[in-house]
Write an enzyme that holds these catalytic residues in place. Structure first.
Site, mmCIF file in Angstrom:
data_model
loop_
_atom_site.group_PDB
_atom_site.id
_atom_site.type_symbol
_atom_site.label_atom_id
_atom_site.label_comp_id
_atom_site.label_asym_id
_atom_site.label_seq_id
_atom_site.Cartn_x
_atom_site.Cartn_y
_atom_site.Cartn_z
ATOM 1 N N GLY A 173 0.807 -1.220 0.000
ATOM 2 C CA GLY A 173 0.000 0.000 0.000
ATOM 3 C C GLY A 173 0.832 1.258 0.000
ATOM 4 O O GLY A 173 0.600 2.179 0.790
ATOM 5 N N ASN A 209 1.617 3.530 -2.631
ATOM 6 C CA ASN A 209 1.534 4.533 -3.688
ATOM 7 C C ASN A 209 1.083 5.897 -3.164
ATOM 8 O O ASN A 209 1.097 6.892 -3.888
ATOM 9 C CB ASN A 209 0.584 4.087 -4.799
ATOM 10 C CG ASN A 209 -0.833 3.877 -4.307
ATOM 11 O OD1 ASN A 209 -1.118 2.807 -3.762
ATOM 12 N ND2 ASN A 209 -1.703 4.844 -4.482
ATOM 13 N N THR A 210 0.689 5.960 -1.883
ATOM 14 C CA THR A 210 0.237 7.222 -1.311
ATOM 15 C C THR A 210 0.424 7.189 0.198
ATOM 16 O O THR A 210 0.766 6.158 0.779
ATOM 17 C CB THR A 210 -1.254 7.468 -1.655
ATOM 18 O OG1 THR A 210 -1.635 8.788 -1.241
ATOM 19 C CG2 THR A 210 -2.149 6.452 -0.963
ATOM 20 N N GLY A 211 0.214 8.334 0.851
ATOM 21 C CA GLY A 211 0.208 8.399 2.308
ATOM 22 C C GLY A 211 1.502 7.976 2.968
ATOM 23 O O GLY A 211 2.593 8.182 2.450
ATOM 24 N N ILE A 212 1.369 7.345 4.150
ATOM 25 C CA ILE A 212 2.565 6.993 4.916
ATOM 26 C C ILE A 212 3.368 5.888 4.238
ATOM 27 O O ILE A 212 4.577 5.794 4.431
ATOM 28 C CB ILE A 212 2.216 6.611 6.370
ATOM 29 C CG1 ILE A 212 1.388 5.333 6.441
ATOM 30 C CG2 ILE A 212 1.489 7.747 7.071
ATOM 31 C CD1 ILE A 212 1.139 4.856 7.858
ATOM 32 N N GLY A 213 2.707 5.068 3.438
ATOM 33 C CA GLY A 213 3.444 4.028 2.719
ATOM 34 C C GLY A 213 4.410 4.627 1.717
ATOM 35 O O GLY A 213 5.576 4.209 1.616
ATOM 36 N N SER A 238 -3.115 0.308 14.673
ATOM 37 C CA SER A 238 -3.744 1.590 15.000
ATOM 38 C C SER A 238 -4.130 1.606 16.469
ATOM 39 O O SER A 238 -4.343 0.560 17.088
ATOM 40 C CB SER A 238 -4.989 1.806 14.133
ATOM 41 O OG SER A 238 -5.767 2.891 14.611
ATOM 42 N N TYR A 290 -13.543 -2.394 11.713
ATOM 43 C CA TYR A 290 -12.211 -1.799 11.560
ATOM 44 C C TYR A 290 -11.370 -2.041 12.816
ATOM 45 O O TYR A 290 -10.212 -2.475 12.732
ATOM 46 C CB TYR A 290 -12.320 -0.302 11.294
ATOM 47 C CG TYR A 290 -10.978 0.398 11.216
ATOM 48 C CD1 TYR A 290 -10.113 0.155 10.147
ATOM 49 C CD2 TYR A 290 -10.552 1.271 12.210
ATOM 50 C CE1 TYR A 290 -8.868 0.769 10.073
ATOM 51 C CE2 TYR A 290 -9.321 1.901 12.143
ATOM 52 C CZ TYR A 290 -8.474 1.640 11.072
ATOM 53 O OH TYR A 290 -7.248 2.247 11.008
#
Length: 333
Positions: A50, A52-56, A179, A204
């Site tokens: 994961g 391609n964006t954000g914290i990854g 989380s 979640y």
């Protein structure tokens, strides 16, 4: 000069200035712990799901800056390719690769692992970063509730299929992004797949608790192998993770609430710091089974320490992913 000073001290100027300064310092404070140690990751191989964006993406960027070889494992290959190109341009590290991995498909997980093993003989760090949050009730391609399926089951299979490479590459590490929501979670042993009832928030939290239980159980099973596994809370980060949460898409949130809470949110770069810390800090070489937040160890919820839940979840995960299926000994046929 007096007129100029009077203007500066005018409430019209001074109060906005004070408020702006307060927001600036609050934003800085809320970024949390930062990993500032210098390390050389040249020659090491990483997988970040994961990414391609954000914290990854920020995690990959930092590893690439330090010379690491990184496999970006993402569901959307076109977005992954675009992110990869941006990272290569910024770091001039050509050893960044985009590969397709759909964690909602066990077949996709197996194909990714098979392809990786054809290309690489080693794996120093696996970072299980990908996740979905508070989505409407959906099922994965294999019939799992989407949040449990992507956040836990897909990563469970991925990790287990890569254990042989991780063990050969020891000392090596597994990093699981969980989380704080795990503290609100419970493992519904009578309805793990949310078939009888479904609440997106509870599902979640259950998936995030599953991340921590998986980490702790796996740490026991890997004792003495040289492979460590730790989980973490990245913080409350301004990313796309809430894109499936209908409430976040309302005008009230977009134009009123989000600007109000913006100073309290971490940037993706700051949100990635604990992942980077868990993956790279030399002092964590032999540390395993822990949970981190803001680059420091943090206590987990009581439910995350329940070994009965950990074993139950492991056994169910083996069944769901097919890892528990006995192999047929063809020599005895």
């Amino acid at each position: 000069m007096c007129i100029f000073i009077d203007c500066l001290l005018s409430p019209i100027i001074i109060w906005p200035a004070i408020i702006g300064a307060a927001i600036y310092f609050l934003k800085g404070y809320m970024q949390g712990g930062q990993f500032t140690k210098q390390t050389d990751e040249t020659g090491k191989v990483f997988i970040v799901t994961g990414s391609n964006t954000g914290i990854g993406k920020e995690t990959v960027l930092e590893i690439a800056k330090r010379g690491g070889t990184v496999y970006m494992a993402c569901r959307d290959l076109s977005r992954c390719d675009k992110a990869r190109d941006e990272i290569i341009r910024e770091t001039n590290n050509q050893n960044v690769f985009s590969r397709q991995l759909d964690l909602s498909s066990l077949d996709s997980v197996r194909k990714f692992v098979a392809g990786f093993k054809k290309e690489q003989q080693k794996l120093d760090v696996l970072i299980n970063n990908a996740g979905v949050m508070r989505c409407p009730k959906m099922l994965t391609k294999d019939g799992f509730e989407m949040q449990l399926g992507v956040n836990h089951m897909g990563h469970f299979l991925l990790t287990n299929l890569l254990l042989d490479v991780l063990k050969k590459s020891a000392p090596s590490r597994i990093v699981v992004v969980s989380s704080l929501a795990h503290t609100r979670g419970s493992i519904n042993v009578h309805d793990l797949n949310s078939e009888k009832s479904y609440d997106e928030g509870s599902a979640y939290s259950q998936s995030k608790l599953a991340n921590v239980l998986f980490t702790r159980e796996l740490a026991k099973r890997l004792a003495g192998t040289g492979v460590t596994v730790n989980s973490l809370h990245p913080g409350v980060v301004d990313t796309e993770l809430g894109r499936n949460w209908a409430f976040f898409q309302t005008n009230f949130v977009q134009y009123f609430l989000k600007p109000m809470v913006w100073p309290l949110l971490k940037t993706p770069k700051s949100g990635a710091q604990t992942s980077i810390y868990a993956a790279l800090d030399p002092e964590l070489k032999e540390v395993t089974g822990l949970y981190f937040s803001d680059c420091k160890p943090k206590e987990v919820a009581p439910a995350a320490k329940d070994e009965k839940f950990g074993k139950f979840l492991w056994e169910e995960s083996e069944k769901w992913t097919g890892l528990a299926t006995p192999k047929v000994d063809k020599t005895s046929e």
